[in-house]
Design a protein around this motif. Structure first.
Motif, PDB file in Angstrom:
ATOM      1  N   VAL A 265       0.709  -1.142   0.053  1.00 21.97           N
ATOM      2  CA  VAL A 265      -0.130  -0.087   0.233  1.00 21.97           C
ATOM      3  C   VAL A 265       0.448   1.755   0.315  1.00 21.97           C
ATOM      4  O   VAL A 265       0.374   2.237  -0.456  1.00 21.97           O
ATOM      5  CB  VAL A 265      -0.951  -0.270   1.441  1.00 21.97           C
ATOM      6  N   ARG A 268       4.891   2.508  -4.946  1.00 20.56           N
ATOM      7  CA  ARG A 268       4.994   4.151  -5.791  1.00 20.56           C
ATOM      8  C   ARG A 268       5.028   3.354  -6.781  1.00 20.56           C
ATOM      9  O   ARG A 268       4.851   2.696  -7.552  1.00 20.56           O
ATOM     10  CB  ARG A 268       6.168   4.719  -5.952  1.00 20.56           C
ATOM     11  N   VAL A 270       1.352   1.448  -7.595  1.00 19.08           N
ATOM     12  CA  VAL A 270       0.926   0.301  -7.966  1.00 19.08           C
ATOM     13  C   VAL A 270      -0.226   0.506  -7.467  1.00 19.08           C
ATOM     14  O   VAL A 270      -0.786   1.816  -7.065  1.00 19.08           O
ATOM     15  CB  VAL A 270       1.368  -0.278  -6.041  1.00 19.08           C
ATOM     16  N   ASP A 271      -1.685   0.130  -7.898  1.00 16.79           N
ATOM     17  CA  ASP A 271      -2.690  -0.014  -7.424  1.00 16.79           C
ATOM     18  C   ASP A 271      -3.115  -1.368  -6.731  1.00 16.79           C
ATOM     19  O   ASP A 271      -3.492  -1.996  -6.429  1.00 16.79           O
ATOM     20  CB  ASP A 271      -3.071  -0.051  -8.990  1.00 16.79           C
ATOM     21  N   ALA A 272      -3.190  -1.054  -5.098  1.00 19.56           N
ATOM     22  CA  ALA A 272      -3.120  -1.300  -4.325  1.00 19.56           C
ATOM     23  C   ALA A 272      -4.111  -2.056  -4.000  1.00 19.56           C
ATOM     24  O   ALA A 272      -4.097  -3.654  -3.695  1.00 19.56           O
ATOM     25  CB  ALA A 272      -1.734  -0.610  -2.967  1.00 19.56           C
ATOM     26  N   ALA A 273      -4.306  -1.754  -4.113  1.00 21.33           N
ATOM     27  CA  ALA A 273      -6.382  -1.996  -3.534  1.00 21.33           C
ATOM     28  C   ALA A 273      -6.593  -3.095  -4.642  1.00 21.33           C
ATOM     29  O   ALA A 273      -7.055  -4.344  -4.290  1.00 21.33           O
ATOM     30  CB  ALA A 273      -7.570  -0.987  -3.950  1.00 21.33           C
ATOM     31  N   ALA A 274      -6.120  -3.525  -6.301  1.00 19.40           N
ATOM     32  CA  ALA A 274      -6.398  -3.955  -6.804  1.00 19.40           C
ATOM     33  C   ALA A 274      -5.639  -5.092  -6.593  1.00 19.40           C
ATOM     34  O   ALA A 274      -6.079  -6.197  -6.996  1.00 19.40           O
ATOM     35  CB  ALA A 274      -5.782  -3.510  -8.787  1.00 19.40           C
ATOM     36  N   GLN A 277      -7.301  -7.270  -3.577  1.00 21.87           N
ATOM     37  CA  GLN A 277      -8.474  -7.644  -4.098  1.00 21.87           C
ATOM     38  C   GLN A 277      -8.101  -9.057  -4.500  1.00 21.87           C
ATOM     39  O   GLN A 277      -8.803 -10.065  -4.056  1.00 21.87           O
ATOM     40  CB  GLN A 277      -9.498  -6.558  -5.019  1.00 21.87           C
ATOM     41  N   ALA A 328      -6.501   1.161   2.208  1.00 20.34           N
ATOM     42  CA  ALA A 328      -6.562   2.031   0.686  1.00 20.34           C
ATOM     43  C   ALA A 328      -7.076   2.479  -0.280  1.00 20.34           C
ATOM     44  O   ALA A 328      -7.113   3.671  -0.685  1.00 20.34           O
ATOM     45  CB  ALA A 328      -5.723   0.337  -0.058  1.00 20.34           C
ATOM     46  N   LYS A 329      -9.104   2.245   0.188  1.00 24.36           N
ATOM     47  CA  LYS A 329      -9.804   2.947  -1.166  1.00 24.36           C
ATOM     48  C   LYS A 329     -10.018   3.904  -0.181  1.00 24.36           C
ATOM     49  O   LYS A 329     -10.763   4.846  -1.057  1.00 24.36           O
ATOM     50  CB  LYS A 329     -10.459   1.258  -1.233  1.00 24.36           C
ATOM     51  N   ALA A 415       3.838  -4.994 -12.834  1.00 26.92           N
ATOM     52  CA  ALA A 415       2.690  -3.779 -11.594  1.00 26.92           C
ATOM     53  C   ALA A 415       1.987  -4.658 -10.492  1.00 26.92           C
ATOM     54  O   ALA A 415       1.961  -3.562  -9.726  1.00 26.92           O
ATOM     55  CB  ALA A 415       0.812  -4.352 -12.430  1.00 26.92           C
TER      56      ALA A 415
END
Length: 447
Positions: A265, A268, A270-274, A277, A328-329, A415
């Motif tokens: 999270v 840098r 990075v779509d941490a939430a994705a 999930q 995170a979201k 990613a």
């Protein structure tokens, strides 16, 4: 495993060998290295020239890797550099082979046009008898030549040419001249087209080995340690700290003190939430598969319904990741996930260090429910665990990897594990002097 093979997830990117000329060269090299030969009319080889079909024919999956230490190789084409390495015993072997091929690509291209190149990754140990022997594997030297000895002959010819040019009576030495002509028929003009391979030495200060149930050796760090997948070795090792996978707190401190890992999270770009999930979805799939639920044609809404329906059966690791994803979201209070929490290692990825791949491999083993990371970073373990999954989980994971990962491997790796350079310019944080007094992971008796 048939499903994985059909989808290119196992034995993928192997080089197909079907030409009679290449098979004849392969057999000459195989005879040269091991005294064996294949009767097959076609087969596939990995980066080292190992063929699973030939291994099955010979009844020896280690026919090019005796004792699992000094890996031998057969190069028929430089295209082998894109192939995987099968039956991995050391995590550094494929990188060394690929580097060797790339460093010598033009020379190898010329040599393999007429002959196979056979060689060996030479360690200082011929057989691993105890875990202590692993600490002697500090470097690997690559030795290679054509089966016909072109490189050896070229070296001899170069020496003869030098004698011919410098010795006073060499012009009248009929034996020397005859030897030069004979060698030149095999090697060509080495004065205009030198035949030489850069057979360098590769240092390995940190690596994984399949020996003794699996061991990660980090011996070149400020705070070195060994992490074992099975039981700790009985024999005393020449290193102070030896952990097994149950030593979660000490492994966490080891990663932290050596700056080897970072929270997803806080990474840098990075779509941490994705990412979180997807990890949660894999955990949901595991729970549903063990409950005998049909997992075919699941969509995003189906996954949510599965999670709601089985919320009481989902393990604690799922709920920890759920709290972190909510933060995170949408923000809110930061969830306290310590190294004792089952979700802790799922929240990390390797930092941008020379040990990145090895750390991601270790994290994959610590997070076995994240099947995507397990497949990418630790295929040997993935294949072993896959064999024991319920059929519905096997089908789901194979379809997912074929449809979501295989289509863009580079993009998926970037990613998940890619890094942007740190532009902050901040000085590294100084560690407390307590580390110097009792060690970074607490008082652990020297083995």
């Amino acid at each position: 495993m048939k499903r994985l093979i059909e989808k290119g997830l196992m034995f993928g990117n192997l080089v197909h060998i079907s030409s009679p000329a290449l098979i004849e060269r392969y057999n000459r090299a195989l005879e040269h290295l091991s005294g064996k030969a294949t009767q097959l009319n076609d087969f596939h080889v990995d980066i080292s020239g190992f063929s699973p079909e030939v291994g099955e024919e010979l009844g020896d999956p280690l026919y090019l890797n005796p004792n699992g230490v000094n890996r031998q190789f057969i190069l028929l084409t430089t295209e082998q550099k894109r192939a995987p390495l099968l039956n991995v015993k050391f995590s550094t072997s494929r990188d060394i082979l690929r580097q060797f091929i790339e460093d010598n690509e033009s020379q190898l291209f010329a040599l393999t046009a007429t002959d196979a190149v056979a060689g060996e990754l030479v360690n200082s140990v011929f057989k691993i008898r105890s875990a202590r022997d692993l600490f002697d594997l500090k470097s690997v030297e690559v030795e290679a030549d054509t089966v016909g000895g072109t490189l050896k002959t070229a070296t001899q010819l170069a020496n003869m040419v030098e004698r011919f040019k410098t010795e006073e009576d060499a012009w009248f030495d009929d034996v020397l001249i005859a030897d030069m002509i004979g060698a030149a028929k095999q090697t060509g003009d080495v004065t205009r087209n030198p035949v030489h391979l850069s057979q360098g030495t590769f240092e390995q200060g940190a690596f994984w080995t399949a020996h003794f149930g699996g061991m990660y050796l980090f011996t070149d760090l400020d705070h070195p340690a060994v992490i074992v997948s099975g039981e700790k070795p009985d024999d005393a090792l020449p290193i102070k700290y030896v952990f097994d996978l149950s030593d979660r707190n000490r492994i966490a401190k080891f990663l932290d003190y050596n700056d080897l890992a970072e929270p997803i999270v806080k990474a840098r770009g990075v779509d941490a939430a994705a990412i979180l999930q997807q990890k949660m979805d894999f955990i949901t799939i595991d729970t549903a598969a063990n409950a005998g639920i049909d997992l075919s044609e699941l969509g995003r809404s189906d996954m949510r319904r599965l999670a709601r329906r089985h919320v009481d059966e989902l393990p604690e690791v799922y709920h920890g990741l759920s709290q972190l994803m909510s933060w995170a979201k949408s923000g809110g209070s930061w969830p306290r996930i310590s190294s004792d929490h089952p979700a802790y290692f799922y929240t990390l990825r390797a930092a941008d260090t020379p040990h990145r791949d090895l750390v991601n491999m270790l994290l994959a083993e610590l997070c076995p429910l994240d099947v995507r990371q397990l497949f990418i970073c630790h295929k040997e373990l993935f294949y072993r665990t896959y064999a024991h999954w319920p059929e519905v989980k096997k089908a789901f994971v194979a379809d997912f990897l074929a449809q979501e990962y295989q289509v863009d491997k580079a993009g998926a790796r970037e990613a998940l594990f890619g890094h942007e350079p740190d532009m902050s310019g901040a000085e590294p944080e100084r560690r407390d002097d307590l580390i110097d007094r009792v060690g970074p992971w607490g008082a652990v008796r020297r083995r």
